[in-house]
Motif scaffolding. Structure first.
Motif, PDB file in Angstrom:
ATOM      1  N   ALA A  28      58.523  -7.932 -48.894  1.00 11.51           N
ATOM      2  CA  ALA A  28      58.300  -6.771 -49.767  1.00 11.51           C
ATOM      3  C   ALA A  28      58.996  -6.999 -51.099  1.00 11.51           C
ATOM      4  O   ALA A  28      60.193  -7.293 -51.142  1.00 11.51           O
ATOM      5  CB  ALA A  28      58.862  -5.519 -49.101  1.00 11.51           C
ATOM      6  N   MET A  29      58.248  -6.849 -52.191  1.00 12.89           N
ATOM      7  CA  MET A  29      58.846  -7.058 -53.516  1.00 12.89           C
ATOM      8  C   MET A  29      59.165  -5.724 -54.185  1.00 12.89           C
ATOM      9  O   MET A  29      58.344  -4.807 -54.196  1.00 12.89           O
ATOM     10  CB  MET A  29      57.880  -7.847 -54.398  1.00 12.89           C
ATOM     11  N   THR A  30      60.361  -5.647 -54.746  1.00 10.22           N
ATOM     12  CA  THR A  30      60.779  -4.483 -55.523  1.00 10.22           C
ATOM     13  C   THR A  30      61.692  -4.975 -56.646  1.00 10.22           C
ATOM     14  O   THR A  30      62.337  -6.014 -56.507  1.00 10.22           O
ATOM     15  CB  THR A  30      61.507  -3.435 -54.643  1.00 10.22           C
ATOM     16  N   ARG A  31      61.757  -4.191 -57.731  1.00 11.57           N
ATOM     17  CA  ARG A  31      62.680  -4.595 -58.812  1.00 11.57           C
ATOM     18  C   ARG A  31      64.125  -4.362 -58.396  1.00 11.57           C
ATOM     19  O   ARG A  31      65.021  -5.010 -58.905  1.00 11.57           O
ATOM     20  CB  ARG A  31      62.368  -3.797 -60.091  1.00 11.57           C
ATOM     21  N   ARG A  32      64.347  -3.406 -57.492  1.00  9.52           N
ATOM     22  CA  ARG A  32      65.728  -3.045 -57.140  1.00  9.52           C
ATOM     23  C   ARG A  32      65.902  -2.976 -55.625  1.00  9.52           C
ATOM     24  O   ARG A  32      65.921  -1.885 -55.041  1.00  9.52           O
ATOM     25  CB  ARG A  32      66.065  -1.678 -57.773  1.00  9.52           C
ATOM     26  N   PRO A  33      66.060  -4.135 -54.973  1.00  7.62           N
ATOM     27  CA  PRO A  33      66.176  -4.136 -53.503  1.00  7.62           C
ATOM     28  C   PRO A  33      67.353  -3.315 -53.000  1.00  7.62           C
ATOM     29  O   PRO A  33      67.293  -2.732 -51.918  1.00  7.62           O
ATOM     30  CB  PRO A  33      66.390  -5.615 -53.157  1.00  7.62           C
ATOM     31  N   GLU A  34      68.433  -3.237 -53.811  1.00  5.96           N
ATOM     32  CA  GLU A  34      69.643  -2.544 -53.349  1.00  5.96           C
ATOM     33  C   GLU A  34      69.386  -1.048 -53.106  1.00  5.96           C
ATOM     34  O   GLU A  34      70.053  -0.430 -52.279  1.00  5.96           O
ATOM     35  CB  GLU A  34      70.816  -2.764 -54.324  1.00  5.96           C
ATOM     36  N   GLY A  35      68.384  -0.497 -53.805  1.00  7.49           N
ATOM     37  CA  GLY A  35      68.161   0.952 -53.696  1.00  7.49           C
ATOM     38  C   GLY A  35      67.129   1.343 -52.649  1.00  7.49           C
ATOM     39  O   GLY A  35      66.787   2.518 -52.544  1.00  7.49           O
ATOM     40  N   VAL A  36      66.615   0.385 -51.890  1.00  7.10           N
ATOM     41  CA  VAL A  36      65.474   0.701 -51.012  1.00  7.10           C
ATOM     42  C   VAL A  36      65.744   0.264 -49.577  1.00  7.10           C
ATOM     43  O   VAL A  36      66.381  -0.757 -49.335  1.00  7.10           O
ATOM     44  CB  VAL A  36      64.209  -0.074 -51.480  1.00  7.10           C
ATOM     45  N   ARG A  37      65.218   1.036 -48.633  1.00  4.29           N
ATOM     46  CA  ARG A  37      65.286   0.635 -47.213  1.00  4.29           C
ATOM     47  C   ARG A  37      63.877   0.359 -46.717  1.00  4.29           C
ATOM     48  O   ARG A  37      63.004   1.206 -46.817  1.00  4.29           O
ATOM     49  CB  ARG A  37      65.888   1.760 -46.376  1.00  4.29           C
ATOM     50  N   PHE A  38      63.676  -0.818 -46.196  1.00  2.07           N
ATOM     51  CA  PHE A  38      62.386  -1.169 -45.581  1.00  2.07           C
ATOM     52  C   PHE A  38      62.597  -1.232 -44.071  1.00  2.07           C
ATOM     53  O   PHE A  38      63.719  -1.426 -43.602  1.00  2.07           O
ATOM     54  CB  PHE A  38      61.901  -2.522 -46.108  1.00  2.07           C
ATOM     55  N   PRO A  39      61.515  -1.122 -43.308  1.00  5.75           N
ATOM     56  CA  PRO A  39      61.662  -1.210 -41.845  1.00  5.75           C
ATOM     57  C   PRO A  39      62.255  -2.561 -41.433  1.00  5.75           C
ATOM     58  O   PRO A  39      62.081  -3.570 -42.143  1.00  5.75           O
ATOM     59  CB  PRO A  39      60.217  -1.092 -41.343  1.00  5.75           C
ATOM     60  N   GLU A  40      62.915  -2.539 -40.309  1.00  6.04           N
ATOM     61  CA  GLU A  40      63.503  -3.783 -39.788  1.00  6.04           C
ATOM     62  C   GLU A  40      62.402  -4.840 -39.609  1.00  6.04           C
ATOM     63  O   GLU A  40      61.284  -4.498 -39.184  1.00  6.04           O
ATOM     64  CB  GLU A  40      64.159  -3.502 -38.440  1.00  6.04           C
ATOM     65  N   GLY A  41      62.724  -6.062 -39.950  1.00  6.90           N
ATOM     66  CA  GLY A  41      61.737  -7.134 -39.795  1.00  6.90           C
ATOM     67  C   GLY A  41      61.046  -7.489 -41.104  1.00  6.90           C
ATOM     68  O   GLY A  41      60.346  -8.492 -41.182  1.00  6.90           O
ATOM     69  N   VAL A  42      61.244  -6.649 -42.122  1.00  5.98           N
ATOM     70  CA  VAL A  42      60.616  -6.934 -43.421  1.00  5.98           C
ATOM     71  C   VAL A  42      61.598  -7.742 -44.270  1.00  5.98           C
ATOM     72  O   VAL A  42      62.764  -7.366 -44.413  1.00  5.98           O
ATOM     73  CB  VAL A  42      60.279  -5.616 -44.166  1.00  5.98           C
ATOM     74  N   GLU A  43      61.117  -8.857 -44.800  1.00  7.02           N
ATOM     75  CA  GLU A  43      61.942  -9.630 -45.732  1.00  7.02           C
ATOM     76  C   GLU A  43      61.822  -8.959 -47.110  1.00  7.02           C
ATOM     77  O   GLU A  43      60.719  -8.581 -47.507  1.00  7.02           O
ATOM     78  CB  GLU A  43      61.387 -11.054 -45.782  1.00  7.02           C
ATOM     79  N   VAL A  44      62.930  -8.790 -47.804  1.00 12.37           N
ATOM     80  CA  VAL A  44      62.892  -8.094 -49.100  1.00 12.37           C
ATOM     81  C   VAL A  44      63.223  -9.080 -50.207  1.00 12.37           C
ATOM     82  O   VAL A  44      64.129  -9.897 -50.064  1.00 12.37           O
ATOM     83  CB  VAL A  44      63.898  -6.919 -49.122  1.00 12.37           C
ATOM     84  N   VAL A  45      62.455  -8.996 -51.308  1.00 19.23           N
ATOM     85  CA  VAL A  45      62.719  -9.915 -52.414  1.00 19.23           C
ATOM     86  C   VAL A  45      62.730  -9.124 -53.719  1.00 19.23           C
ATOM     87  O   VAL A  45      61.976  -8.169 -53.881  1.00 19.23           O
ATOM     88  CB  VAL A  45      61.651 -11.044 -52.448  1.00 19.23           C
ATOM     89  N   GLN A  46      63.636  -9.541 -54.624  1.00 23.99           N
ATOM     90  CA  GLN A  46      63.670  -8.918 -55.941  1.00 23.99           C
ATOM     91  C   GLN A  46      62.559  -9.544 -56.789  1.00 23.99           C
ATOM     92  O   GLN A  46      62.392 -10.770 -56.800  1.00 23.99           O
ATOM     93  CB  GLN A  46      65.047  -9.163 -56.585  1.00 23.99           C
TER      94      GLN A  46
END
Ligand SMILES: NC(=O)c1ccc[n+]([C@@H]2O[C@H](COP(=O)([O-])OP(=O)(O)OC[C@H]3O[C@@H](n4cnc5c(N)ncnc54)[C@H](OP(=O)(O)O)[C@@H]3O)[C@@H](O)[C@H]2O)c1
Length: 281
Positions: A28-46
């Motif tokens: 999952a891409m977001t500009r601000r990973p620190e401010g967001v919660r994604f479901p467990e199992g999702v890799e998060v990228v800035q």
């Protein structure tokens, strides 16, 4: 790995959740990973489309990608061009692109030209693609929520404009299908909800769900244009768009594609609103 851009948005968040439910690997891409919660199992990228280097990193190791842009129509330096460049460098094999109804063709020519360029970045990329062209989102009504907390009067733009609104959940479900069904490769899918409604009727439905007597107040054309300009769109394009929405006779066709692709009827506004407005009172 499937990269989802706009992963905190109405459609993107649903794409993330539904890919996860299918057991597919999601980034999952977001500009601000620190401010967001994604479901467990999702890799998060800035990732920020205004920062090409971040996109390069976000697309690394990605096989398929869901592309959306939050740019105001008419913006120069298209985010889609940057996304596609990063996708090509990474060797991505399939792009599912969120566009607009009819690729904007029935809109004012300034708007249509911009969307043509935006879609062409994907369709001429040399990468396999699926184009999603939805009409008005049901989630546009979520801006009413903060007004509903303050009282029973709701400002509703284009109150009498009839279209066939679509649930973001249905758009996402079609996107997920596009990633998993090769019949949808290099196809353009016009998407709508199952019924023609005006925003005025939608407000009445929300009132019935909440058990409240709601009053509609329609902003003037000038107020509507000013609001769009405050959101970042150039005034000439905002004026052209509003003029076109007010006077154009389009957008009210019901497309069978959601049902054809998903094998179930598209979500009605009432059932979508039951889920999204019920907790408000
Ligand atoms: N609303 C409608 O009726 C309608 C109808 C047809 C088509 N569409 C199209 O649907 C899209 C909007 O989808 P949506 O409602 O799901 O979006 P949304 O809820 O408005 O979310 C916008 C997303 O864009 C991301 N974003 C914003 N600026 C970014 C940047 N510089 N770089 C990377 N990501 C950025 C945000 O992520 P972060 O803040 O987490 O970074 C957020 O996830 C638009 O392209 C619109 O043209 C809308």
């Amino acid at each position: 790995m499937i990269l989802v851009t706009g992963a905190t948005g109405h459609v993107g968040a649903e794409v993330v959740g539904q890919l996860l439910e299918r057991g597919l690997p999601v980034r999952a891409m977001t500009r601000r990973p620190e401010g967001v919660r994604f479901p467990e199992g999702v890799e998060v990228v800035q990732g920020d489309c205004d920062e090409p280097e971040s996109l390069r990193k976000a697309f690394e190791g990605v096989e398929r990608a869901f592309l959306m842009t939050a740019q105001a129509t008419g913006s120069r330096k298209l985010h889609t061009v940057e996304q596609v460049r990063a996708a090509r460098e990474a060797g991505v094999g399939h792009l599912v692109k969120l566009s607009v109804a009819e690729g904007g063709e029935s809109s004012h020519e300034l708007v249509a030209d911009w969307h043509r360029e935006d879609e062409a970045a994907v369709t001429e990329s040399g990468i396999e693609w699926t184009m999603l062209r939805p009409g008005r989102f049901m989630s546009n009504t979520l801006v009413w929520k903060h007004m509903l907390r303050r009282g029973d009067t709701v400002q509703v733009a284009f109150a009498k404009k009839a279209t066939a609104p679509i649930a973001p959940e249905d758009i996402a479900a079609v996107a997920v299908e596009a990633f998993t069904n090769s019949d949808l490769a290099n196809e353009t899918l016009e998407l709508s909800g199952p019924e023609v409604l005006t925003p005025e009727r939608e407000l009445a439905i929300v009132g019935e769900i909440l058990g409240r007597r709601l009053t509609l107040a329609e902003p003037t054309v000038e107020q509507t244009i000013d609001g769009i300009v405050r959101g970042g769109m150039a005034r000439d394009i905002a004026e052209a768009m509003v003029e076109h929405v007010m006077n154009g006779d389009y957008g009210a066709d019901i497309s069978p594609v959601v049902e054809q692709v998903l094998g179930r009827p598209a979500t009605t506004f009432r059932s979508w609103a039951e889920k999204h407005f019920k907790e408000e009172s």
